[in-house]
Design an enzyme around this catalytic site. Structure first.
Site, PDB file in Angstrom:
ATOM      1  CG  ASP A   8      -1.400  -3.175  17.110  1.00 37.12           C
ATOM      2  OD1 ASP A   8      -0.690  -3.305  16.594  1.00 37.12           O
ATOM      3  OD2 ASP A   8      -2.649  -2.162  17.352  1.00 37.12           O
ATOM      4  CB  CYS A  65      -0.397  -0.198  14.718  1.00 42.86           C
ATOM      5  SG  CYS A  65      -0.536   1.394  14.080  1.00 42.86           S
ATOM      6  CB  THR A  67      -3.918   2.026   9.883  1.00 45.00           C
ATOM      7  OG1 THR A  67      -3.570   2.639  11.389  1.00 45.00           O
ATOM      8  CG2 THR A  67      -5.269   1.272   9.955  1.00 45.00           C
ATOM      9  CG  HIS A  98      13.558  16.286   2.210  1.00 48.73           C
ATOM     10  ND1 HIS A  98      12.413  17.252   1.201  1.00 48.73           N
ATOM     11  CD2 HIS A  98      14.869  16.454   1.817  1.00 48.73           C
ATOM     12  CE1 HIS A  98      13.708  16.891   0.530  1.00 48.73           C
ATOM     13  NE2 HIS A  98      15.026  16.778   0.467  1.00 48.73           N
ATOM     14  CG  HIS A 133      16.250  19.763   4.328  1.00 48.35           C
ATOM     15  ND1 HIS A 133      14.788  19.853   4.035  1.00 48.35           N
ATOM     16  CD2 HIS A 133      16.874  19.306   3.693  1.00 48.35           C
ATOM     17  CE1 HIS A 133      14.857  19.849   2.687  1.00 48.35           C
ATOM     18  NE2 HIS A 133      16.400  19.258   2.135  1.00 48.35           N
TER      19      HIS A 133
HETATM   20  C1  RB5 Z   1      -5.680  -2.257  15.738  1.00 54.54           C
HETATM   21  O1  RB5 Z   1      -7.672  -3.021  15.962  1.00 54.54           O
HETATM   22  C2  RB5 Z   1      -6.379  -1.492  15.014  1.00 54.54           C
HETATM   23  O2  RB5 Z   1      -6.477   0.084  16.041  1.00 54.54           O
HETATM   24  C3  RB5 Z   1      -4.385  -0.651  15.698  1.00 54.54           C
HETATM   25  O3  RB5 Z   1      -3.735  -1.745  14.786  1.00 54.54           O
HETATM   26  C4  RB5 Z   1      -3.785   0.384  14.708  1.00 54.54           C
HETATM   27  O4  RB5 Z   1      -4.517   0.462  13.304  1.00 54.54           O
HETATM   28  C5  RB5 Z   1      -4.336   1.518  15.071  1.00 54.54           C
HETATM   29  O5  RB5 Z   1      -4.407   2.610  14.345  1.00 54.54           O
END
Ligand code: RB5
Length: 148
Positions: A8, A65, A67, A98, A133
């Site tokens: 994203d 993304c 996080t 694994h 595994h």
């Molecule tokens: C976008 O702002 C953010 O929420 C997305 O990139 C991600 O971190 C969501 O899990």
């Protein structure tokens, strides 16, 4: 090996870093976006990549993304996908050995491009160990086939 990659707006820089790594490693890949830095919704990028991996059109997927968590949650909704969120090299190796993870997720707001590159390299180079595994992964597949 064929890799499907997407991010994203929160993962564009690491996506470019990983594409450069894939070029260096001589690994074929397709970039499924996103194309701009305006805000987009990560499920719109996670599901197409996850479905392509689940269908066998691509061997592996890489999703980035902010996080890495949203991509991981969405990708793991797709039957047959084992998406691992990794922010260290040890986990990247072990999830291949694994869990036979077929998608790697990372968060650009958590780690920098240098570490992301090392993580992806380790994840791409490490083989599944099989054995006990494989039995455990088989139980996950059985669950997917019998529930929901
Ligand atoms: C976008 O702002 C953010 O929420 C997305 O990139 C991600 O971190 C969501 O899990």
């Amino acid at each position: 090996m064929k890799v499907a990659i997407a991010s994203d707006h929160g993962g564009i820089r690491i996506r470019e870093e990983i594409k450069a790594l894939l070029d260096e490693m001589g690994i074929e890949y397709t970039d499924f976006g996103c194309d701009c830095e305006t805000s987009v919704d990560y499920p719109d990028y996670a599901f197409p990549v996850a479905e392509k991996v689940a269908r066998g059109e691509f061997d592996r997927g890489i999703l980035i993304c902010g996080t890495g968590i949203g991509m991981t949650i969405a990708a793991n909704k797709v039957k047959g996908v084992r998406c691992a969120l990794c922010h260290d090299v040890y986990s990247a190796k072990l999830t291949r050995m694994h869990n036979d993870s077929n998608i790697l997720a990372m968060g650009e707001r958590v780690i920098g491009p240098g570490l992301a590159r090392e993580i992806a390299k380790a994840w791409l180079e490490t083989e599944f160990e099989g054995g006990r595994h494989a039995r455990r992964i088989g139980k996950i597949a059985d669950y997917e086939n019998k529930h929901l």
